[in-house]
Structure formats: structure tokens, C-alpha cells
Design a protein around this motif. Sequence first.
Motif, mmCIF file in Angstrom:
data_model
loop_
_atom_site.group_PDB
_atom_site.id
_atom_site.type_symbol
_atom_site.label_atom_id
_atom_site.label_comp_id
_atom_site.label_asym_id
_atom_site.label_seq_id
_atom_site.Cartn_x
_atom_site.Cartn_y
_atom_site.Cartn_z
ATOM 1 N N GLU A 80 -49.177 -13.088 -10.897
ATOM 2 C CA GLU A 80 -49.570 -11.738 -10.498
ATOM 3 C C GLU A 80 -48.638 -10.724 -11.159
ATOM 4 O O GLU A 80 -47.429 -10.847 -11.088
ATOM 5 C CB GLU A 80 -49.497 -11.587 -8.978
ATOM 6 N N SER A 81 -49.245 -9.719 -11.789
ATOM 7 C CA SER A 81 -48.461 -8.666 -12.418
ATOM 8 C C SER A 81 -49.237 -7.361 -12.381
ATOM 9 O O SER A 81 -50.345 -7.285 -12.921
ATOM 10 C CB SER A 81 -48.125 -9.034 -13.875
ATOM 11 N N GLU A 82 -48.658 -6.359 -11.737
ATOM 12 C CA GLU A 82 -49.265 -5.037 -11.643
ATOM 13 C C GLU A 82 -50.698 -5.109 -11.123
ATOM 14 O O GLU A 82 -51.614 -4.467 -11.638
ATOM 15 C CB GLU A 82 -49.224 -4.334 -13.002
ATOM 16 N N GLY A 83 -50.898 -5.944 -10.103
ATOM 17 C CA GLY A 83 -52.201 -6.049 -9.473
ATOM 18 C C GLY A 83 -53.209 -6.897 -10.210
ATOM 19 O O GLY A 83 -54.352 -7.020 -9.769
ATOM 20 N N ARG A 100 -61.819 -14.119 -9.320
ATOM 21 C CA ARG A 100 -61.054 -12.927 -9.686
ATOM 22 C C ARG A 100 -61.374 -12.520 -11.120
ATOM 23 O O ARG A 100 -61.703 -13.366 -11.961
ATOM 24 C CB ARG A 100 -59.556 -13.192 -9.549
ATOM 25 N N PRO A 101 -61.233 -11.234 -11.440
ATOM 26 C CA PRO A 101 -61.407 -10.809 -12.833
ATOM 27 C C PRO A 101 -60.198 -11.229 -13.656
ATOM 28 O O PRO A 101 -59.078 -10.785 -13.393
ATOM 29 C CB PRO A 101 -61.523 -9.277 -12.724
ATOM 30 N N ASP A 134 -60.090 -14.446 -21.787
ATOM 31 C CA ASP A 134 -60.743 -15.763 -21.730
ATOM 32 C C ASP A 134 -60.088 -16.717 -20.746
ATOM 33 O O ASP A 134 -60.311 -17.931 -20.812
ATOM 34 C CB ASP A 134 -60.784 -16.424 -23.121
ATOM 35 N N HIS A 135 -59.284 -16.211 -19.816
ATOM 36 C CA HIS A 135 -58.587 -17.106 -18.898
ATOM 37 C C HIS A 135 -59.542 -17.861 -17.984
ATOM 38 O O HIS A 135 -59.266 -19.003 -17.599
ATOM 39 C CB HIS A 135 -57.554 -16.327 -18.080
ATOM 40 N N ASP A 136 -60.672 -17.249 -17.608
ATOM 41 C CA ASP A 136 -61.637 -17.982 -16.786
ATOM 42 C C ASP A 136 -62.214 -19.167 -17.545
ATOM 43 O O ASP A 136 -62.386 -20.259 -16.991
ATOM 44 C CB ASP A 136 -62.747 -17.051 -16.304
ATOM 45 N N GLU A 137 -62.474 -18.981 -18.837
ATOM 46 C CA GLU A 137 -63.001 -20.079 -19.654
ATOM 47 C C GLU A 137 -61.936 -21.161 -19.866
ATOM 48 O O GLU A 137 -62.251 -22.360 -19.894
ATOM 49 C CB GLU A 137 -63.485 -19.553 -21.000
#
Length: 221
Positions: free
Chosen positions: A44-47, A130-131, A135-138
Motif C-alpha cells: 500500500e502506498s498513497e492509497g 482492487r484497481p 498489469d498487476h492484475d494479469e
Amino acid sequence: MTPTSEPYRDSSGRSLTDYPRPSVAVDTAVLTVAEGGIAVVLVESEGEAALPGTFLHESEALADAVMRSLREKAGIEGLAARQLHVFDRPGRDSRGWVLLVAHRVVVPERMLRLDGAHARVTPLADALARPLAYDHDEIIRRAVESLRSDYRDSPDPERLLAEPFTLRELQQVHEAVAGARLPRDAFRRAMEPRLRATGELTSGTRGKPARLFRHTADAAR
């Protein structure tokens, strides 16, 4: 006298420095099993939430960059990462031309010590809800499919279970990875020949004592 070597030039007469160079980043999906399902470490960083990652430094190997990012972003050390995929779609990163080399790390929850101030173990469904940028979701989806593929035919290849363990405990881990129930008899027929029986039984628990097993060398990572 040794002749001076000429700088390399390709068939068009260009040197390597004549071509534009992308930045190279590494991002790593750190997976574990927690509360009966796959979970992933998010920073987590800056929300915003992201996988631990960094840009490759000059003269740095990819594996060293991965280890540096895990150490600095999540306080994780001493783990071996597996390369998953290279994301090279033009325009995929709003910061510029970036090639992303994605990696996967799997670690038992009992060994996960997150010293980073903002690193959290997040259930898979929550992480994908989460958004996530870059490409982190992939990356997470590819890492999970890779882990599930490893667990289809081998008994706990990532050593998520502490030894010794029962067949029921082994099945629970495989079900957590698969995200589904597995047929009990078929699972045991497939896995038991690939385990090493300790010759001991569980004790101090309710119900019938169960045989205890250990991993065998051929199931090692």
C-alpha cells in the motif's frame, strides 16, 4: 601491438547506442495460502495497492532486482523467484516505455515476515477486486494459474505444509490452491505413493488417528 577493436555496428551501420532503450521493471506476485485460500502480498502506498517491484539498475541482474524489491518494499528475503512473463505492449505504462518482467514467489504463511510498513497479505479475490496498475492484475492471474498447474499432479511442490502432515491436511492445501473441492479417494490414490510415510500416527486429536507423511525428494522445488 594489439589492434584497437572497432565498436559494434549492425548491417545498417548503427551502434547499440543509436537505438532507443526502454526502462526495465520487475514486479513479483508473492503467493501464500491463508485462511483456506490463495492470498497475495500487496504493498500500500498513497492509497494505492501494487505488487512489490522496482526498476532494473545499471549492470544489475533481473534476479537481483527482484530480491532487492522484495526486501525494500515488503521486507521479504531469501526466497527464489520464478520468471513468469514479459509484458511489452507499447503504451502499457503511463510513465514511459517500460518492459515489465513478471515473477512469482510462493512462501508458507508461517514463514512470511512482512517487515515493510505497508505490505499486507490479501486474499486473492480482494486483491483482484482492487484497481491495480501496470498489469498487476494479469500478473496475479498468471502466477495463480502457474501455481495451480504445479499442484495438479505433485504433492505440495512448494512445501506449504509443515512436516509431518496427514493426507487430509495435504488435501486441504491442494483444495485451497485449486479453489475447489477435490474427490477424496482419487486425490489420495494419486498423492500417497509420492509421499514418505513416517510410520507414526496423529495423537491428541478427536477422531481416529491418521497416518503421518513427509515430502519426498522428487517433489522438491
